[in-house]
Design a protein around this motif. Structure first.
Motif, PDB file in Angstrom:
ATOM      1  N   GLN A 184       0.835  -1.205   0.000  1.00  0.00           N
ATOM      2  CA  GLN A 184       0.000   0.000   0.000  1.00  0.00           C
ATOM      3  C   GLN A 184       0.872   1.259   0.000  1.00  0.00           C
ATOM      4  OE1 GLN A 184      -3.185  -0.043  -0.477  1.00  0.00           O
ATOM      5  NE2 GLN A 184      -3.480   2.142  -0.302  1.00  0.00           N
ATOM      6  N   ASP A 185       1.919   1.256   0.806  1.00  0.00           N
ATOM      7  CA  ASP A 185       2.834   2.397   0.840  1.00  0.00           C
ATOM      8  C   ASP A 185       3.498   2.609  -0.522  1.00  0.00           C
ATOM      9  OD1 ASP A 185       2.198   2.713   3.497  1.00  0.00           O
ATOM     10  OD2 ASP A 185       4.069   1.837   4.251  1.00  0.00           O
ATOM     11  N   ALA A 186       3.875   1.502  -1.176  1.00  0.00           N
ATOM     12  CA  ALA A 186       4.504   1.604  -2.500  1.00  0.00           C
ATOM     13  C   ALA A 186       3.531   2.194  -3.514  1.00  0.00           C
ATOM     14  CB  ALA A 186       5.003   0.237  -2.956  1.00  0.00           C
ATOM     15  N   LYS A 187       2.256   1.828  -3.436  1.00  0.00           N
ATOM     16  CA  LYS A 187       1.250   2.385  -4.350  1.00  0.00           C
ATOM     17  C   LYS A 187       1.115   3.894  -4.162  1.00  0.00           C
ATOM     18  CE  LYS A 187      -1.732  -1.629  -4.006  1.00  0.00           C
ATOM     19  NZ  LYS A 187      -3.072  -2.068  -3.619  1.00  0.00           N
ATOM     20  N   ILE A 188       1.049   4.316  -2.908  1.00  0.00           N
ATOM     21  CA  ILE A 188       0.919   5.744  -2.612  1.00  0.00           C
ATOM     22  C   ILE A 188       2.156   6.495  -3.096  1.00  0.00           C
ATOM     23  CG2 ILE A 188       0.811   7.427  -0.723  1.00  0.00           C
ATOM     24  CD1 ILE A 188      -0.981   5.331   0.748  1.00  0.00           C
ATOM     25  N   GLN A 189       3.326   5.909  -2.843  1.00  0.00           N
ATOM     26  CA  GLN A 189       4.565   6.539  -3.295  1.00  0.00           C
ATOM     27  C   GLN A 189       4.614   6.599  -4.821  1.00  0.00           C
ATOM     28  OE1 GLN A 189       8.198   4.647  -2.024  1.00  0.00           O
ATOM     29  NE2 GLN A 189       9.448   6.381  -2.665  1.00  0.00           N
TER      30      GLN A 189
ATOM     31  N   GLU B 221      -6.792  -1.193 -12.186  1.00  0.00           N
ATOM     32  CA  GLU B 221      -5.921  -1.168 -11.007  1.00  0.00           C
ATOM     33  C   GLU B 221      -5.482   0.266 -10.697  1.00  0.00           C
ATOM     34  OE1 GLU B 221      -3.691  -2.805  -7.772  1.00  0.00           O
ATOM     35  OE2 GLU B 221      -5.356  -3.556  -8.971  1.00  0.00           O
ATOM     36  N   LEU B 222      -5.078   0.996 -11.738  1.00  0.00           N
ATOM     37  CA  LEU B 222      -4.665   2.385 -11.542  1.00  0.00           C
ATOM     38  C   LEU B 222      -5.820   3.215 -10.989  1.00  0.00           C
ATOM     39  CD1 LEU B 222      -2.519   4.577 -11.817  1.00  0.00           C
ATOM     40  CD2 LEU B 222      -3.286   4.923 -14.172  1.00  0.00           C
ATOM     41  N   GLN B 223      -7.023   2.994 -11.476  1.00  0.00           N
ATOM     42  CA  GLN B 223      -8.180   3.741 -10.974  1.00  0.00           C
ATOM     43  C   GLN B 223      -8.425   3.434  -9.498  1.00  0.00           C
ATOM     44  OE1 GLN B 223      -9.859   6.184 -12.784  1.00  0.00           O
ATOM     45  NE2 GLN B 223     -10.455   6.615 -10.691  1.00  0.00           N
ATOM     46  N   ARG B 224      -8.248   2.163  -9.095  1.00  0.00           N
ATOM     47  CA  ARG B 224      -8.387   1.809  -7.665  1.00  0.00           C
ATOM     48  C   ARG B 224      -7.344   2.551  -6.831  1.00  0.00           C
ATOM     49  NH1 ARG B 224      -9.969  -3.176  -9.633  1.00  0.00           N
ATOM     50  NH2 ARG B 224      -7.868  -3.983  -9.777  1.00  0.00           N
ATOM     51  N   TRP B 225      -6.108   2.607  -7.312  1.00  0.00           N
ATOM     52  CA  TRP B 225      -5.051   3.316  -6.592  1.00  0.00           C
ATOM     53  C   TRP B 225      -5.427   4.773  -6.426  1.00  0.00           C
ATOM     54  CZ3 TRP B 225       0.462   1.742  -8.629  1.00  0.00           C
ATOM     55  CH2 TRP B 225       0.626   0.358  -8.508  1.00  0.00           C
ATOM     56  N   ILE B 226      -5.910   5.384  -7.491  1.00  0.00           N
ATOM     57  CA  ILE B 226      -6.268   6.806  -7.460  1.00  0.00           C
ATOM     58  C   ILE B 226      -7.409   7.044  -6.487  1.00  0.00           C
ATOM     59  CG2 ILE B 226      -7.292   8.669  -8.841  1.00  0.00           C
ATOM     60  CD1 ILE B 226      -5.539   7.544 -11.188  1.00  0.00           C
ATOM     61  N   ASP B 227      -8.402   6.154  -6.494  1.00  0.00           N
ATOM     62  CA  ASP B 227      -9.538   6.303  -5.593  1.00  0.00           C
ATOM     63  C   ASP B 227      -9.126   6.220  -4.130  1.00  0.00           C
ATOM     64  OD1 ASP B 227     -11.196   6.598  -7.776  1.00  0.00           O
ATOM     65  OD2 ASP B 227     -11.916   4.527  -7.746  1.00  0.00           O
ATOM     66  N   GLU B 228      -8.057   5.448  -3.846  1.00  0.00           N
ATOM     67  CA  GLU B 228      -7.579   5.275  -2.467  1.00  0.00           C
ATOM     68  C   GLU B 228      -6.483   6.271  -2.087  1.00  0.00           C
ATOM     69  OE1 GLU B 228      -6.079   1.297  -2.552  1.00  0.00           O
ATOM     70  OE2 GLU B 228      -8.054   0.409  -2.899  1.00  0.00           O
ATOM     71  N   SER B 229      -6.075   7.118  -3.020  1.00  0.00           N
ATOM     72  CA  SER B 229      -4.876   7.927  -2.846  1.00  0.00           C
ATOM     73  C   SER B 229      -5.104   9.221  -2.078  1.00  0.00           C
ATOM     74  CB  SER B 229      -4.316   8.288  -4.222  1.00  0.00           C
ATOM     75  OG  SER B 229      -3.272   9.211  -4.109  1.00  0.00           O
ATOM     76  N   PRO B 230      -4.109   9.613  -1.252  1.00  0.00           N
ATOM     77  CA  PRO B 230      -4.143  10.943  -0.651  1.00  0.00           C
ATOM     78  C   PRO B 230      -3.792  12.016  -1.679  1.00  0.00           C
ATOM     79  CG  PRO B 230      -2.153   9.790   0.021  1.00  0.00           C
ATOM     80  CD  PRO B 230      -2.985   8.814  -0.768  1.00  0.00           C
ATOM     81  N   HIS B 231      -3.285  11.612  -2.857  1.00  0.00           N
ATOM     82  CA  HIS B 231      -2.939  12.540  -3.938  1.00  0.00           C
ATOM     83  C   HIS B 231      -4.105  12.685  -4.910  1.00  0.00           C
ATOM     84  CE1 HIS B 231       1.274  12.302  -2.750  1.00  0.00           C
ATOM     85  NE2 HIS B 231       1.178  10.997  -2.768  1.00  0.00           N
ATOM     86  N   LYS B 232      -5.320  12.448  -4.446  1.00  0.00           N
ATOM     87  CA  LYS B 232      -6.471  12.331  -5.333  1.00  0.00           C
ATOM     88  C   LYS B 232      -6.616  13.467  -6.347  1.00  0.00           C
ATOM     89  CE  LYS B 232     -10.659   9.881  -4.768  1.00  0.00           C
ATOM     90  NZ  LYS B 232     -11.624   9.416  -3.841  1.00  0.00           N
ATOM     91  N   PRO B 233      -6.565  14.747  -5.953  1.00  0.00           N
ATOM     92  CA  PRO B 233      -6.767  15.795  -6.967  1.00  0.00           C
ATOM     93  C   PRO B 233      -5.730  15.757  -8.081  1.00  0.00           C
ATOM     94  CG  PRO B 233      -6.900  16.725  -4.754  1.00  0.00           C
ATOM     95  CD  PRO B 233      -6.420  15.296  -4.614  1.00  0.00           C
TER      96      PRO B 233
END
Length: 139
Positions: A32-37, A117-129
């Motif tokens: 999860q941390d790697a996805k956010i990074q 998968e990328l859309q799921r990452w974006i939906d869960e991301s603190p970098h959403k905007p």
């Protein structure tokens, strides 16, 4: 650019989800941390590209290659390498000129699965905007 792209590819591998592997689903905190990074690095690459384009506009040296978002190039590079491994090596059983539909089906599934998968990452991301713009570019 190169350093950010290399770090992004490294994060993608650590996520265990890019490229998608049925046996490597890494749902742990490290994944999860790697996805956010990775998403943060995509946003950084987009920012660096914008600055680079502005500088080149001032100099009048903008090149056609730069029309493709750098973050998307980095994301796709991992998938392209996988495709080439399966379909562009003569010793591969999948490298068949008489079966081009195999490569086409593979690319279609690869693109569909990874865009989801990328859309799921974006939906869960603190970098959403910032990441939402990445979504529209890549997808």
């Amino acid at each position: 650019r190169t350093a950010l792209a290399q770090e992004l590819v490294s994060c993608l591998r650590r996520s265990g989800r890019w490229p998608l592997e049925a046996s490597a689903a890494n749902a742990g905190q490290a994944g999860q941390d790697a996805k956010i990074q990775a998403l943060g690095l995509c946003v950084d690459l987009d920012r660096v590209q914008l600055v680079s384009e502005e500088v080149k506009k001032m100099d009048g040296t903008k090149q056609a290659e730069e029309d493709i978002p750098w973050s998307c190039q980095a994301l796709a590079s991992v998938l392209i390498a996988r495709f080439r491994h399966h379909f562009c090596r003569p010793e591969s059983d999948l490298c068949r000129m008489d079966k081009p539909e195999w490569a086409f089906r593979y690319l279609l599934k690869l693109a569909t699965d990874h865009s989801e998968e990328l859309q799921r990452w974006i939906d869960e991301s603190p970098h959403k905007p910032e990441a939402h713009q990445l979504s529209s570019q890549f997808l």
